[in-house]
Motif scaffolding. Structure first.
Motif, PDB file in Angstrom:
ATOM      1  N   LEU A 168       7.803   8.775  -8.286  1.00  0.00           N
ATOM      2  CA  LEU A 168       8.934   7.850  -8.319  1.00  0.00           C
ATOM      3  C   LEU A 168      10.235   8.529  -8.750  1.00  0.00           C
ATOM      4  CD1 LEU A 168      10.089   5.029  -8.043  1.00  0.00           C
ATOM      5  CD2 LEU A 168       9.308   4.527 -10.368  1.00  0.00           C
ATOM      6  N   ALA A 169      10.219   9.168  -9.912  1.00  0.00           N
ATOM      7  CA  ALA A 169      11.446   9.777 -10.433  1.00  0.00           C
ATOM      8  C   ALA A 169      11.918  10.934  -9.561  1.00  0.00           C
ATOM      9  CB  ALA A 169      11.225  10.255 -11.869  1.00  0.00           C
ATOM     10  N   ALA A 170      10.990  11.797  -9.143  1.00  0.00           N
ATOM     11  CA  ALA A 170      11.366  12.965  -8.340  1.00  0.00           C
ATOM     12  C   ALA A 170      11.929  12.546  -6.982  1.00  0.00           C
ATOM     13  CB  ALA A 170      10.169  13.888  -8.148  1.00  0.00           C
ATOM     14  N   GLY A 171      11.299  11.574  -6.335  1.00  0.00           N
ATOM     15  CA  GLY A 171      11.738  11.144  -5.010  1.00  0.00           C
ATOM     16  C   GLY A 171      13.092  10.447  -5.034  1.00  0.00           C
ATOM     17  N   THR A 172      13.250   9.479  -5.917  1.00  0.00           N
ATOM     18  CA  THR A 172      14.522   8.753  -5.990  1.00  0.00           C
ATOM     19  C   THR A 172      15.653   9.686  -6.425  1.00  0.00           C
ATOM     20  OG1 THR A 172      13.945   8.010  -8.234  1.00  0.00           O
ATOM     21  CG2 THR A 172      13.477   6.506  -6.420  1.00  0.00           C
ATOM     22  N   SER A 173      15.349  10.633  -7.307  1.00  0.00           N
ATOM     23  CA  SER A 173      16.371  11.582  -7.761  1.00  0.00           C
ATOM     24  C   SER A 173      16.818  12.493  -6.627  1.00  0.00           C
ATOM     25  CB  SER A 173      15.839  12.426  -8.921  1.00  0.00           C
ATOM     26  OG  SER A 173      15.516  11.617 -10.034  1.00  0.00           O
ATOM     27  N   ALA A 174      15.870  12.971  -5.820  1.00  0.00           N
ATOM     28  CA  ALA A 174      16.212  13.839  -4.696  1.00  0.00           C
ATOM     29  C   ALA A 174      17.154  13.132  -3.728  1.00  0.00           C
ATOM     30  CB  ALA A 174      14.944  14.281  -3.971  1.00  0.00           C
ATOM     31  N   ILE A 175      16.921  11.850  -3.501  1.00  0.00           N
ATOM     32  CA  ILE A 175      17.777  11.071  -2.597  1.00  0.00           C
ATOM     33  C   ILE A 175      19.194  10.955  -3.167  1.00  0.00           C
ATOM     34  CG2 ILE A 175      18.139   8.770  -1.628  1.00  0.00           C
ATOM     35  CD1 ILE A 175      14.985   8.555  -1.631  1.00  0.00           C
ATOM     36  N   SER A 176      19.295  10.636  -4.452  1.00  0.00           N
ATOM     37  CA  SER A 176      20.612  10.502  -5.093  1.00  0.00           C
ATOM     38  C   SER A 176      21.361  11.828  -5.097  1.00  0.00           C
ATOM     39  CB  SER A 176      20.445   9.990  -6.528  1.00  0.00           C
ATOM     40  OG  SER A 176      19.840   8.720  -6.564  1.00  0.00           O
ATOM     41  N   VAL A 177      20.646  12.904  -5.385  1.00  0.00           N
ATOM     42  CA  VAL A 177      21.284  14.220  -5.459  1.00  0.00           C
ATOM     43  C   VAL A 177      21.757  14.674  -4.083  1.00  0.00           C
ATOM     44  CG1 VAL A 177      20.919  16.652  -6.030  1.00  0.00           C
ATOM     45  CG2 VAL A 177      20.027  14.885  -7.533  1.00  0.00           C
ATOM     46  N   LEU A 178      21.010  14.348  -3.041  1.00  0.00           N
ATOM     47  CA  LEU A 178      21.453  14.674  -1.678  1.00  0.00           C
ATOM     48  C   LEU A 178      22.795  14.014  -1.375  1.00  0.00           C
ATOM     49  CD1 LEU A 178      18.289  14.562   0.623  1.00  0.00           C
ATOM     50  CD2 LEU A 178      19.935  16.425   0.432  1.00  0.00           C
ATOM     51  N   ALA A 179      22.940  12.761  -1.773  1.00  0.00           N
ATOM     52  CA  ALA A 179      24.213  12.062  -1.572  1.00  0.00           C
ATOM     53  C   ALA A 179      25.329  12.747  -2.352  1.00  0.00           C
ATOM     54  CB  ALA A 179      24.082  10.605  -1.990  1.00  0.00           C
ATOM     55  N   LEU A 180      25.038  13.155  -3.572  1.00  0.00           N
ATOM     56  CA  LEU A 180      26.032  13.865  -4.373  1.00  0.00           C
ATOM     57  C   LEU A 180      26.405  15.201  -3.729  1.00  0.00           C
ATOM     58  CD1 LEU A 180      24.755  13.181  -8.009  1.00  0.00           C
ATOM     59  CD2 LEU A 180      26.948  12.458  -7.037  1.00  0.00           C
ATOM     60  N   GLY A 181      25.444  15.805  -3.034  1.00  0.00           N
ATOM     61  CA  GLY A 181      25.730  17.055  -2.332  1.00  0.00           C
ATOM     62  C   GLY A 181      26.783  16.870  -1.255  1.00  0.00           C
ATOM     63  N   ILE A 182      26.738  15.736  -0.572  1.00  0.00           N
ATOM     64  CA  ILE A 182      27.762  15.437   0.432  1.00  0.00           C
ATOM     65  C   ILE A 182      29.122  15.272  -0.229  1.00  0.00           C
ATOM     66  CG2 ILE A 182      28.520  13.710   2.123  1.00  0.00           C
ATOM     67  CD1 ILE A 182      25.564  13.217   2.746  1.00  0.00           C
ATOM     68  N   PHE A 183      29.146  14.592  -1.366  1.00  0.00           N
ATOM     69  CA  PHE A 183      30.404  14.403  -2.097  1.00  0.00           C
ATOM     70  C   PHE A 183      30.988  15.730  -2.568  1.00  0.00           C
ATOM     71  CE2 PHE A 183      28.692  10.012  -3.017  1.00  0.00           C
ATOM     72  CZ  PHE A 183      29.637   9.355  -2.243  1.00  0.00           C
ATOM     73  N   THR A 184      30.148  16.600  -3.091  1.00  0.00           N
ATOM     74  CA  THR A 184      30.668  17.883  -3.587  1.00  0.00           C
ATOM     75  C   THR A 184      31.189  18.735  -2.448  1.00  0.00           C
ATOM     76  OG1 THR A 184      28.460  18.907  -3.496  1.00  0.00           O
ATOM     77  CG2 THR A 184      29.118  17.919  -5.589  1.00  0.00           C
ATOM     78  N   PHE A 185      30.511  18.702  -1.310  1.00  0.00           N
ATOM     79  CA  PHE A 185      30.934  19.536  -0.185  1.00  0.00           C
ATOM     80  C   PHE A 185      32.282  19.088   0.369  1.00  0.00           C
ATOM     81  CE2 PHE A 185      30.944  20.742   4.340  1.00  0.00           C
ATOM     82  CZ  PHE A 185      30.815  22.122   4.192  1.00  0.00           C
ATOM     83  N   VAL A 186      32.445  17.789   0.590  1.00  0.00           N
ATOM     84  CA  VAL A 186      33.703  17.304   1.173  1.00  0.00           C
ATOM     85  C   VAL A 186      34.836  17.330   0.160  1.00  0.00           C
ATOM     86  CG1 VAL A 186      32.513  15.891   2.890  1.00  0.00           C
ATOM     87  CG2 VAL A 186      33.163  14.865   0.710  1.00  0.00           C
ATOM     88  N   GLY A 210      33.096  22.678  -4.393  1.00  0.00           N
ATOM     89  CA  GLY A 210      32.140  22.833  -3.308  1.00  0.00           C
ATOM     90  C   GLY A 210      30.995  23.766  -3.653  1.00  0.00           C
ATOM     91  N   GLU A 211      31.220  24.665  -4.616  1.00  0.00           N
ATOM     92  CA  GLU A 211      30.174  25.600  -5.026  1.00  0.00           C
ATOM     93  C   GLU A 211      28.967  24.874  -5.603  1.00  0.00           C
ATOM     94  OE1 GLU A 211      28.633  29.415  -5.107  1.00  0.00           O
ATOM     95  OE2 GLU A 211      30.503  28.678  -4.229  1.00  0.00           O
ATOM     96  N   MET A 212      29.178  23.681  -6.120  1.00  0.00           N
ATOM     97  CA  MET A 212      28.064  22.896  -6.660  1.00  0.00           C
ATOM     98  C   MET A 212      27.044  22.549  -5.584  1.00  0.00           C
ATOM     99  SD  MET A 212      29.684  20.306  -9.511  1.00  0.00           S
ATOM    100  CE  MET A 212      30.987  19.633  -8.487  1.00  0.00           C
ATOM    101  N   THR A 213      27.454  22.611  -4.310  1.00  0.00           N
ATOM    102  CA  THR A 213      26.531  22.327  -3.211  1.00  0.00           C
ATOM    103  C   THR A 213      25.360  23.303  -3.229  1.00  0.00           C
ATOM    104  OG1 THR A 213      28.465  21.638  -1.921  1.00  0.00           O
ATOM    105  CG2 THR A 213      26.391  21.901  -0.737  1.00  0.00           C
ATOM    106  N   VAL A 214      25.611  24.538  -3.627  1.00  0.00           N
ATOM    107  CA  VAL A 214      24.534  25.534  -3.704  1.00  0.00           C
ATOM    108  C   VAL A 214      23.527  25.121  -4.772  1.00  0.00           C
ATOM    109  CG1 VAL A 214      23.983  27.966  -4.121  1.00  0.00           C
ATOM    110  CG2 VAL A 214      26.129  27.358  -2.965  1.00  0.00           C
ATOM    111  N   PHE A 215      24.036  24.694  -5.926  1.00  0.00           N
ATOM    112  CA  PHE A 215      23.148  24.230  -6.999  1.00  0.00           C
ATOM    113  C   PHE A 215      22.356  23.007  -6.533  1.00  0.00           C
ATOM    114  CE2 PHE A 215      21.828  21.841 -10.632  1.00  0.00           C
ATOM    115  CZ  PHE A 215      21.541  22.784 -11.617  1.00  0.00           C
ATOM    116  N   ILE A 216      23.042  22.080  -5.884  1.00  0.00           N
ATOM    117  CA  ILE A 216      22.385  20.855  -5.425  1.00  0.00           C
ATOM    118  C   ILE A 216      21.280  21.172  -4.422  1.00  0.00           C
ATOM    119  CG2 ILE A 216      22.756  18.792  -4.012  1.00  0.00           C
ATOM    120  CD1 ILE A 216      25.471  18.500  -5.443  1.00  0.00           C
ATOM    121  N   ALA A 217      21.543  22.098  -3.515  1.00  0.00           N
ATOM    122  CA  ALA A 217      20.521  22.481  -2.529  1.00  0.00           C
ATOM    123  C   ALA A 217      19.278  23.027  -3.223  1.00  0.00           C
ATOM    124  CB  ALA A 217      21.099  23.521  -1.569  1.00  0.00           C
TER     125      ALA A 217
END
Length: 409
Positions: free
Chosen positions: A243-261, A280-287
């Motif tokens: 539960l925690a790992a899956g929902t967190s991965a989804i939220s972090v993916l969305a944050l990755g889009i925000f950091t990139f743009v 934008g460098e945070m996208t590497v960490f998020i990935a």
């Protein structure tokens, strides 16, 4: 570290092909693949090590289906997430970037608090783990560090609209866009509003001229509150397999889009959003972080071979909070991390209502069959896998809605 090696090969020795390491997208892809490999391949080794050390979960009798079968399952699996995140980041990210430094500090800081909590539970046989007051002190300490750095560090700036109409020419293009004018600011983004930038300093405007210099009195406490709330929310969500790992991965993916743009001048101008240099460098960490979470799910999905423990859940919450604050999207957290919010609220409502009814009627009553909310559905007879899958679906919907706020305002 490899980033600096390839930068040297490209700029000093002019080795063909090495310039590709300058692209965030390329390094993010490498970080994602490596973290997936590390978490799936070395994850098994870490699980076996934890099992040899008898780092098993002690399950409290809560009357939940399938609960007893989980007794003895290795915990502290958050070590897999931390390891699989930090190694790619150290290899592929710009380690002098202040946002990357903050995220590394957050990972180690919250990971240490969670590790100590799990250690006390397992080896000291204290089911309560680290005293709540010490957890809060640790979360507040991290919030203070993050708040102070984001407010005072010269490398943390944003683009503001000065109305001067300055333009510049994009390389290899005839497009003219407004030039970024970078300055220190405590501005953030309010979702769904057209003119959606809000400066925390405005809350002190009533004090008179020069109020901007006191903005830290508002900004730093807000950062502390967000980090504490989100890390605790992630902690409460970690209750059933995946539960925690899956929902967190989804939220972090969305944050990755925000950091990139937000870190790209072209996209930020097109979307008419705040431009945050170097973010934008945070996208590497998020990935790397997303790869670690997905790889962890290989072993944490039902039936779980390992639990993340507080080592993982507190780390996840801290990272998500810092990412949202750094990219000026902290006001999206109730929507983006809606699962965390609902899990938190279910506990607060349950405890408050129980105490209120006990005081008024002499008998405590409950709103839910059990809290946090995922246990309520377990009590109703839903299987863990069904609960987790449906929570994931809700998390995906919330993430999409959060991304839509880039234009929906």
């Amino acid at each position: 570290m490899l980033y600096y090696l390839f930068e040297y090969l490209d700029k000093t020795l002019d080795v063909p092909g090495t310039g590709v390491f300058q692209y965030i997208t390329f390094r993010s892809a490498l970080a994602l693949m490596l973290s997936l490999l590390l978490s799936t391949i070395y994850g098994k080794m870490i699980i076996n090590f934890l099992r040899r050390q008898q780092v098993g979960e002690t399950v409290r009798e809560l009357g939940l289906a399938g609960q007893n079968e989980k007794a003895g399952t290795p915990t502290m699996g958050g070590l897999i997430i931390i390891f699989a995140t930090l190694v790619p980041v150290l290899l592929f990210a710009k380690l002098h970037n202040i946002y990357i430094v903050l995220l590394i500090v957050t990972t180690l800081w919250m990971g240490t608090i969670g590790f100590v909590d799990d250690y006390i539970k397992i080896f000291k046989k204290d089911k309560e783990g680290l005293k709540g007051i010490f957890k809060v002190f640790g979360q507040v300490g991290l919030g203070l560090i993050v708040g102070v750095v984001l407010y005072f560090h010269a490398g943390v700036t944003v683009r503001t609209d000065t109305g001067k109409g300055d333009v510049f020419k994009v390389a290899n293009s005839t497009v003219l866009v407004q030039a970024p004018i970078e300055e220190k600011s405590t501005a953030t983004t309010i979702p769904f509003f057209k003119n959606n930038e809000f400066d925390y300093a405005e809350l002190l405007a009533w004090t008179g001229e020069g109020y901007e210099k006191w903005a830290w009195l508002i900004f730093i406490p807000v950062v502390i509150f967000i980090i504490t709330a989100v890390s605790n929310g992630a902690n409460l969500t970690d209750g059933i397999d995946g539960l925690a790992a899956g929902t967190s991965a989804i939220s972090v993916l969305a944050l990755g889009i925000f950091t990139f743009v937000s870190g790209n001048i072209i996209f930020s101008n097109y979307l008419n959003i705040m431009y945050i240099p170097n973010s934008g460098e945070m996208t590497v960490f998020i990935a790397a972080f997303v790869g670690a979470l997905i790889g962890f799910l290989w072993y944490n999905s039902y039936p779980a071979s390992v639990f993340m423990g507080d080592t993982g859940s507190l780390t996840i919450g801290g990272i998500i909070a810092v990412l949202a604050i750094a990219v000026r999207k902290e006001m999206l957290i109730p929507l983006l991390c809606g699962i965390f919010l609902v899990e938190n609220l279910s506990v607060v409502l349950q405890v408050s209502y129980f105490k209120y009814t006990k005081k008024r009627f002499g008998e405590g009553r409950r709103i839910f069959l059990m809290s946090p909310l995922h246990h309520h559905y377990q009590k109703k007879g839903y299987h863990e896998s069904k609960i987790v899958t449906r929570f994931w679906i809700v998390a995906i919907m919330l993430a999409i809605l959060s991304i839509v706020t880039l234009k929906l305002r």
